[in-house]
Write a protein that holds these residues in place. Structure first.
Motif, PDB file in Angstrom:
ATOM      1  N   VAL A  78      37.941  41.200  51.606  1.00 64.31           N
ATOM      2  CA  VAL A  78      39.168  40.419  51.524  1.00 64.31           C
ATOM      3  C   VAL A  78      39.317  39.952  50.090  1.00 64.31           C
ATOM      4  N   SER A  79      40.527  39.973  49.580  1.00 67.77           N
ATOM      5  CA  SER A  79      40.761  39.538  48.215  1.00 67.77           C
ATOM      6  C   SER A  79      40.631  38.011  48.146  1.00 67.77           C
ATOM      7  N   ALA A  80      40.390  37.474  46.968  1.00 69.60           N
ATOM      8  CA  ALA A  80      40.218  36.030  46.770  1.00 69.60           C
ATOM      9  C   ALA A  80      41.492  35.275  47.140  1.00 69.60           C
ATOM     10  N   ALA A  81      42.643  35.806  46.827  1.00 68.12           N
ATOM     11  CA  ALA A  81      43.904  35.155  47.152  1.00 68.12           C
ATOM     12  C   ALA A  81      44.097  35.097  48.671  1.00 68.12           C
ATOM     13  N   ARG A  82      43.756  36.176  49.333  1.00 65.83           N
ATOM     14  CA  ARG A  82      43.893  36.232  50.789  1.00 65.83           C
ATOM     15  C   ARG A  82      42.909  35.255  51.435  1.00 65.83           C
ATOM     16  N   HIS A  83      41.707  35.212  50.882  1.00 63.94           N
ATOM     17  CA  HIS A  83      40.681  34.282  51.400  1.00 63.94           C
ATOM     18  C   HIS A  83      41.141  32.830  51.225  1.00 63.94           C
TER      19      HIS A  83
ATOM     20  N   ARG B 189      33.619  43.796  48.633  1.00 63.97           N
ATOM     21  CA  ARG B 189      34.601  42.787  49.025  1.00 63.97           C
ATOM     22  C   ARG B 189      35.544  43.379  50.044  1.00 63.97           C
TER      23      ARG B 189
END
Length: 109
Positions: free
Chosen positions: A4-9, A2
Motif C-alpha cells: 500500500v502506498s504511504a498516501a493510501r495508508h 510495499r
C-alpha cells in the motif's frame, strides 16, 4: 515490499481514527441517554409510590355543606318546638277527657 502506498495508508489511518472517534461519541451519547431514561424511570416510580393510582375515587366535599348544616339545625329546633307543643296538647287532652268523664258520671247518676 510495499503493498500500500504511504498516501493510501495515511488516508486509511485517518478514516479508521475518524470511525473510532464517531464510535466513542455514539457510545457516550448512548450512555447519556440510558442514564437519562433510568433517572426518569426512577422518578416516575417514586411519584407513583408517593401517590398511587387508586381504583376507588376519593369522595369530593359536599357543595353547600354549611347550608345543609343550617337547615339541619333549623329542623331540630322545629322538632323541639313541636315536641313541646305536643306535650302541652296531650296534657290538655287528658284533662278534657277526665272532665268529660266526670260530666258523664254526673249525668248518669
Amino acid at each position: 515490499m510495499r503493498l500500500v502506498s504511504a498516501a493510501r495508508h495515511a488516508e486509511l489511518q485517518y478514516r479508521y481514527e475518524h470511525v473510532v472517534r464517531q464510535r466513542d461519541d455514539f457510545e457516550a451519547l448512548a450512555k447519556q441517554r440510558l442514564s437519562t431514561v433510568t433517572r426518569q424511570a426512577q422518578e416516575i416510580t417514586r411519584l407513583r409510590d408517593a401517590k398511587p393510582d387508586s381504583p376507588v375515587q376519593h369522595p369530593q366535599p359536599v357543595q353547600g355543606d354549611a347550608e345543609l348544616r343550617r337547615q339541619l339545625a333549623l329542623a331540630r329546633q322545629a322538632l323541639a318546638s313541636l315536641g313541646g307543643q305536643l306535650d302541652t296538647l296531650q296534657r290538655a287532652n287528658e284533662a278534657l277527657t277526665a272532665e268529660l268523664q266526670d260530666v258523664r258520671r254526673g249525668v248518669a247518676s
